[in-house]
Design a protein around this motif. Structure first.
Motif, PDB file in Angstrom:
ATOM      1  N   UNK A 300       0.877  11.003   4.825  1.00  0.00           N
ATOM      2  CA  UNK A 300       0.201  11.008   3.576  1.00  0.00           C
ATOM      3  C   UNK A 300      -1.024  10.316   3.605  1.00  0.00           C
ATOM      4  N   UNK A 301      -2.147  10.559   3.040  1.00  0.00           N
ATOM      5  CA  UNK A 301      -3.309   9.784   3.116  1.00  0.00           C
ATOM      6  C   UNK A 301      -3.790   9.578   1.693  1.00  0.00           C
ATOM      7  N   UNK A 302      -4.321   8.349   1.225  1.00  0.00           N
ATOM      8  CA  UNK A 302      -4.846   8.157  -0.321  1.00  0.00           C
ATOM      9  C   UNK A 302      -5.871   7.349  -0.087  1.00  0.00           C
ATOM     10  N   UNK A 303      -6.782   7.592  -0.945  1.00  0.00           N
ATOM     11  CA  UNK A 303      -8.134   6.610  -0.963  1.00  0.00           C
ATOM     12  C   UNK A 303      -7.461   5.277  -1.789  1.00  0.00           C
ATOM     13  N   UNK A 304      -8.296   4.218  -1.043  1.00  0.00           N
ATOM     14  CA  UNK A 304      -8.026   3.002  -1.983  1.00  0.00           C
ATOM     15  C   UNK A 304      -9.310   2.070  -1.888  1.00  0.00           C
ATOM     16  N   UNK A 305      -9.090   0.927  -2.616  1.00  0.00           N
ATOM     17  CA  UNK A 305     -10.659   0.205  -2.733  1.00  0.00           C
ATOM     18  C   UNK A 305     -10.703  -0.677  -1.656  1.00  0.00           C
ATOM     19  N   UNK A 306     -11.735  -1.485  -1.466  1.00  0.00           N
ATOM     20  CA  UNK A 306     -11.936  -2.441  -0.533  1.00  0.00           C
ATOM     21  C   UNK A 306     -10.911  -3.680  -0.882  1.00  0.00           C
ATOM     22  N   UNK A 307     -10.881  -3.975  -2.075  1.00  0.00           N
ATOM     23  CA  UNK A 307      -9.750  -5.066  -2.364  1.00  0.00           C
ATOM     24  C   UNK A 307      -8.455  -4.614  -1.840  1.00  0.00           C
ATOM     25  N   UNK A 308      -8.134  -3.416  -2.277  1.00  0.00           N
ATOM     26  CA  UNK A 308      -6.821  -3.025  -1.897  1.00  0.00           C
ATOM     27  C   UNK A 308      -6.610  -2.872  -0.243  1.00  0.00           C
ATOM     28  N   UNK A 309      -7.576  -2.656   0.368  1.00  0.00           N
ATOM     29  CA  UNK A 309      -7.390  -2.714   1.869  1.00  0.00           C
ATOM     30  C   UNK A 309      -7.319  -3.979   2.419  1.00  0.00           C
ATOM     31  N   UNK A 310      -7.976  -5.057   1.787  1.00  0.00           N
ATOM     32  CA  UNK A 310      -7.964  -6.364   2.269  1.00  0.00           C
ATOM     33  C   UNK A 310      -6.568  -6.930   1.906  1.00  0.00           C
ATOM     34  N   UNK A 311      -6.133  -6.544   0.804  1.00  0.00           N
ATOM     35  CA  UNK A 311      -4.621  -7.166   0.327  1.00  0.00           C
ATOM     36  C   UNK A 311      -3.580  -6.661   1.201  1.00  0.00           C
ATOM     37  N   UNK A 312      -3.697  -5.305   1.511  1.00  0.00           N
ATOM     38  CA  UNK A 312      -2.759  -4.607   2.523  1.00  0.00           C
ATOM     39  C   UNK A 312      -2.865  -5.152   4.038  1.00  0.00           C
ATOM     40  N   UNK A 313      -4.136  -5.643   4.439  1.00  0.00           N
ATOM     41  CA  UNK A 313      -4.054  -6.205   5.634  1.00  0.00           C
ATOM     42  C   UNK A 313      -3.492  -7.800   5.735  1.00  0.00           C
ATOM     43  N   UNK A 314      -4.006  -8.438   4.369  1.00  0.00           N
ATOM     44  CA  UNK A 314      -3.460  -9.721   4.231  1.00  0.00           C
ATOM     45  C   UNK A 314      -2.024  -9.821   4.171  1.00  0.00           C
ATOM     46  N   UNK A 315      -1.321  -8.781   3.480  1.00  0.00           N
ATOM     47  CA  UNK A 315       0.107  -9.026   3.392  1.00  0.00           C
ATOM     48  C   UNK A 315       0.924  -8.348   4.753  1.00  0.00           C
ATOM     49  N   UNK A 316       0.446  -7.571   5.443  1.00  0.00           N
ATOM     50  CA  UNK A 316       1.063  -6.831   6.392  1.00  0.00           C
ATOM     51  C   UNK A 316       0.476  -7.205   7.872  1.00  0.00           C
ATOM     52  N   UNK A 317      -0.633  -7.851   8.001  1.00  0.00           N
ATOM     53  CA  UNK A 317      -1.094  -8.092   9.056  1.00  0.00           C
ATOM     54  C   UNK A 317      -1.618  -7.088  10.188  1.00  0.00           C
ATOM     55  N   UNK A 318      -2.723  -7.655  10.973  1.00  0.00           N
ATOM     56  CA  UNK A 318      -3.032  -6.565  11.993  1.00  0.00           C
ATOM     57  C   UNK A 318      -2.586  -6.479  13.414  1.00  0.00           C
ATOM     58  N   UNK A 319      -2.596  -5.584  13.927  1.00  0.00           N
ATOM     59  CA  UNK A 319      -2.006  -5.576  15.162  1.00  0.00           C
ATOM     60  C   UNK A 319      -2.409  -6.603  16.276  1.00  0.00           C
TER      61      UNK A 319
END
Length: 458
Positions: A300-319
């Protein structure tokens, strides 16, 4: 009196907050995308029947989060999920729906789906199983969208109505209490995996026709049950395809239609592109243009904001690893097999054979060395010009053989090529799918330069 006054004000304050949230959500500028998926691999070693997340800035090349590990796992029902769907609700928060299935043995009579709430996909709360119907049929691939004329959400899913496989719908305001199920889409033949994209006041439905195995796109001006008219001829790439996802670009009037292969043994994503979703003109994208997460299935693919993308990366981490994708064989990735370096078709098992830690060069930290993820301490090195995966013996010869300089791709400057540290006229390239270092330059023939060009991806 103060307590009474605050109590009286609370509904007003709540309404103000809700209105502000809804306005901010509707006015948000989406500049990225989030993908949700479960995982399967050919020999089942990479299977994961849980929610996984990835993010993308361009909607085509994806970075898995949490090291491609789950971010949420069902604890009831079959304690596994397939076919997750992420919906941004009217208040700007999210709801996640998923099929209540685990593994590859399908329970055809499951009347429930999994549901989570989430503020911004950094955590998941209020997990529950929701019953959609009392029929002797399944509830597969749930998906939802807002219907302004009803002031409700439509939850659609694949089921059998006693005559054929159709899409059913229940209406809800809270994803807890579901309305009476009714047929949503029945074109007179069996269908599977419905996905609705709302673009302005138009509703687009993508689906799989089980009669011919192709994907189609239909349109409705109301989103009401049985109001969709099919627009396209059948679309298919590969031997079999399912799970369509219809996505609109955040930055242009471009639409993408995704689908993945039916068989876990060939778990490949395919994509098409169109600038006229109302027409019948879809062009297949070359796999050079996109890279889905490893082993992702029914996404499933959903649009998000830049702030939401940053929050997701900060929370879950990069590979903590990368993959190397071949330029002229974009369905193949650099991997090791019996300690020999080669490019092989995706998918492959073990999954980690294609994952590499790009570390500072062993002979020169300005360069790069490739350490195996599943054989730590072993690195790609050349020996008699052929690339192998060997243990670091910490000799100067090994360190030199295992060090390369990353340059602009010889065939595509946006990609990468890798020049040998101790044979500076030679680059890593594939030949007969095996990796070696050969003399190359910008003046070499195009095929050789393509052989030496790779995308550093995930």
């Amino acid at each position: 009196m103060l307590v009474v006054g605050v109590a009286l004000l609370m509904p007003v304050l709540s309404s103000i907050v809700t209105i502000a949230t809804e306005r901010s959500a509707s006015a948000a500028t989406y500049s990225a995308y989030v993908m949700g998926y479960f995982k399967e691999s050919p020999n089942q070693s990479g299977d994961s029947y849980a929610l996984h997340l990835a993010v993308s800035s361009d909607g085509l090349n994806w970075m898995p989060l949490n090291q491609n590990n789950p971010v949420a796992t069902p604890t009831a029902g079959m304690q596994g999920l397939r076919d997750p769907y992420i919906l941004r609700k009217q208040d700007g928060t999210f709801v996640v729906l998923a099929t209540d299935l685990k593994g590859r043995v399908f329970n055809l009579n499951n009347q429930y789906i999994h549901v989570w709430d989430s503020v911004n996909l950094t955590s998941f709360t209020n997990y529950r199983r929701v019953r959609l119907h009392d029929m002797n049929t399944h509830s597969w691939a749930p998906q939802a969208f807002w219907v302004p004329s009803r002031n409700q959400y439509a939850v659609i899913y694949s089921a059998n109505n006693g005559t054929r496989d159709v899409f059913m719908v229940n209406y809800t305001t809270d994803f807890i209490t579901m309305g009476t199920p009714q047929v949503f889409f029945d074109p007179g033949f069996n269908v599977l995996d419905g996905d609705v994209l709302v673009d302005g006041s138009t509703f687009y439905l993508s689906y799989k026709n089980l009669s011919d195995g192709n994907l189609y796109v239909a349109r409705s001006t109301t989103g009401a049950p049985n109001s969709f008219t099919t627009l396209t001829s059948g679309l298919r790439q590969g031997n079999a395809i399912e799970a369509p996802i219809l996505v609109k670009s955040n930055t242009s009037n471009t639409f993408w239609l995704w689908g993945d292969s039916f068989s876990p043994a060939n778990a490949v994503f395919y994509a098409w592109q169109s600038s006229n979703v109302n027409g019948n003109a879809w062009s297949a994208l070359n796999q050079r243009a996109y890279t889905p997460p490893i082993n992702a299935k029914h996404a499933t693919i959903t649009p998000i904001t830049a702030a939401e993308q940053t929050a997701l990366i900060n929370r879950w981490g990069t590979p903590q690893w990368n993959r190397l994708k071949s330029s002229n064989f974009p369905g193949r990735y650099v991997r090791h097999a019996d300690y020999v370096a080669r490019i092989d078709p995706f998918p492959m098992d073990p999954t980690a054979d294609q994952q590499w830690r790009l570390v500072p060069g062993l002979a020169d930290p300005a360069g790069v060395s490739f350490e195996s993820v599943n054989f730590p301490g072993r690195y790609l090195r050349h020996s008699s010009y052929a690339l192998r995966l060997d243990p670091n013996d910490n000799t100067s010869t090994f360190r030199a053989d295992a060090t390369f300089y990353r340059t602009a791709g010889l065939a595509d400057g946006a990609w990468a090529s890798f020049r040998s540290y101790n044979h500076p006229d030679r680059y890593i390239r594939h030949s007969g799918y095996l990796l070696r270092i050969d003399p190359l330059s910008a003046g070499s023939d195009l095929t050789a330069r393509q052989d030496a060009t790779f995308q550093v991806t995930y």
